[in-house]
Design a protein around this motif. Structure first.
Motif, short mmCIF file in Angstrom:
data_model
loop_
_atom_site.label_atom_id
_atom_site.label_comp_id
_atom_site.label_asym_id
_atom_site.label_seq_id
_atom_site.Cartn_x
_atom_site.Cartn_y
_atom_site.Cartn_z
N ASN A 65 0.80 -1.21 0.00
CA ASN A 65 0.00 0.00 0.00
C ASN A 65 0.84 1.26 0.00
O ASN A 65 0.32 2.35 0.22
N GLY A 66 2.11 1.16 -0.25
CA GLY A 66 3.01 2.31 -0.14
C GLY A 66 2.75 3.39 -1.16
O GLY A 66 2.83 4.58 -0.86
N MET A 67 2.47 3.01 -2.40
CA MET A 67 2.29 4.01 -3.46
C MET A 67 1.05 4.86 -3.22
O MET A 67 1.08 6.07 -3.37
N GLY A 68 -0.06 4.23 -2.86
CA GLY A 68 -1.28 4.97 -2.61
C GLY A 68 -1.16 5.89 -1.41
O GLY A 68 -1.62 7.04 -1.44
N THR A 69 -0.53 5.40 -0.36
CA THR A 69 -0.33 6.22 0.84
C THR A 69 0.61 7.39 0.55
O THR A 69 0.36 8.52 0.99
N GLY A 98 2.15 13.64 -6.38
CA GLY A 98 0.94 13.02 -5.84
C GLY A 98 0.11 12.36 -6.93
O GLY A 98 -0.47 11.29 -6.73
N ILE A 99 0.03 13.00 -8.10
CA ILE A 99 -0.69 12.41 -9.23
C ILE A 99 -0.02 11.11 -9.67
O ILE A 99 -0.68 10.09 -9.89
N ILE A 100 1.30 11.14 -9.78
CA ILE A 100 2.03 9.95 -10.25
C ILE A 100 1.87 8.80 -9.26
O ILE A 100 1.48 7.68 -9.64
N PHE A 101 2.15 9.06 -7.99
CA PHE A 101 2.06 7.99 -7.00
C PHE A 101 0.62 7.53 -6.79
O PHE A 101 0.37 6.34 -6.57
N GLY A 102 -0.33 8.45 -6.85
CA GLY A 102 -1.74 8.06 -6.72
C GLY A 102 -2.19 7.18 -7.86
O GLY A 102 -2.94 6.22 -7.67
N ALA A 103 -1.76 7.50 -9.09
CA ALA A 103 -2.14 6.68 -10.24
C ALA A 103 -1.52 5.29 -10.17
O ALA A 103 -2.18 4.29 -10.47
N ILE A 104 -0.26 5.22 -9.77
CA ILE A 104 0.39 3.91 -9.63
C ILE A 104 -0.29 3.10 -8.53
O ILE A 104 -0.56 1.90 -8.69
N GLY A 105 -0.58 3.74 -7.40
CA GLY A 105 -1.26 3.04 -6.30
C GLY A 105 -2.66 2.60 -6.67
O GLY A 105 -3.11 1.51 -6.28
N ARG A 106 -3.37 3.40 -7.45
CA ARG A 106 -4.72 3.02 -7.90
C ARG A 106 -4.66 1.84 -8.86
O ARG A 106 -5.50 0.94 -8.81
N ARG A 108 -2.33 -0.50 -8.85
CA ARG A 108 -2.03 -1.68 -8.03
C ARG A 108 -3.27 -2.16 -7.28
O ARG A 108 -3.48 -3.36 -7.12
N ALA A 109 -4.09 -1.23 -6.80
CA ALA A 109 -5.30 -1.62 -6.09
C ALA A 109 -6.30 -2.27 -7.05
O ALA A 109 -7.01 -3.20 -6.66
N THR A 110 -6.34 -1.81 -8.28
CA THR A 110 -7.25 -2.40 -9.26
C THR A 110 -6.81 -3.83 -9.61
O THR A 110 -7.65 -4.70 -9.78
N ARG A 111 -5.51 -4.06 -9.68
CA ARG A 111 -4.99 -5.40 -9.98
C ARG A 111 -5.06 -6.33 -8.77
O ARG A 111 -4.78 -7.51 -8.89
N ALA A 114 -2.83 -4.22 -3.94
CA ALA A 114 -2.92 -3.31 -2.80
C ALA A 114 -4.37 -3.26 -2.35
O ALA A 114 -5.29 -3.63 -3.08
N THR A 115 -4.58 -2.75 -1.13
CA THR A 115 -5.93 -2.72 -0.57
C THR A 115 -6.41 -1.30 -0.27
O THR A 115 -7.46 -1.15 0.34
N ASN A 116 -5.68 -0.28 -0.69
CA ASN A 116 -6.06 1.08 -0.33
C ASN A 116 -6.42 1.91 -1.56
O ASN A 116 -5.83 2.92 -1.84
N LYS A 117 -7.43 1.46 -2.27
CA LYS A 117 -7.85 2.16 -3.48
C LYS A 117 -8.38 3.55 -3.14
O LYS A 117 -8.17 4.51 -3.89
#
Length: 149
Positions: A65-69, A98-106, A108-111, A114-117
């Motif tokens: 969950n690091g990228m989304g956080t 924030g846009i870059i890390f949020g998009a990568i984290g989103r 990962r959550a879609t795949r 990660a659990t923090n969409k």
């Protein structure tokens, strides 16, 4: 009464040379053994001949969950910096990150990695706000002040 060879700490009854210190909460020096007596070296059991060993069961993958956080934190700091007049440049940079890390984290959550969409989406939205909306509003406010004067 003075002892010529006091115990530990400089007080107590004298100690004989070669004896362990007495008293306190120390464990006894010779504890009784437990288990089977005279047990020799043990070797791992070999698999039976002709039967291959099956694969072992591993631990399940932990969500990353690091990228989304990180996107959420950078988005929050970017919005705060964009709201201040003299830190708006840092707000734009942090908003882009924030846009870059949020998009990568989103992603990962879609795949399912990660659990923090929700946190990743919030970081994406706050990053867009810090990068586009707040500087645009600041520019419009500055332009309106200059046209009035």
């Amino acid at each position: 009464m003075s002892y010529s060879n006091p115990g530990p700490g400089g007080y107590g009854p004298p100690q004989q040379p070669g004896q362990p210190p007495a008293g306190g909460y120390a464990y006894p020096q010779s504890a009784p053994g437990y288990g089977y007596p005279n047990q020799g070296a043990s070797y791992p059991a070999a698999p039976p001949v002709g039967y291959p060993q099956g694969p072992g069961y591993g631990m399940p993958m932990q969500p990353s969950n690091g990228m989304g956080t990180t996107g959420l934190v950078l988005g929050i700091i970017g919005v705060v910096c964009s709201l201040t007049f003299f830190l708006w440049f840092f707000g734009v940079i942090l908003g882009i990150l924030g846009i870059i890390f949020g998009a990568i984290g989103r992603g990962r959550a879609t795949r399912g990695e990660a659990t923090n969409k929700g946190a990743a989406t919030a970081g994406l939205v706050l990053g867009i706000t810090a990068t586009v909306v707040l500087p645009l509003l600041g520019f419009l406010a500055f332009a309106s002040l200059m046209s009035v004067a």
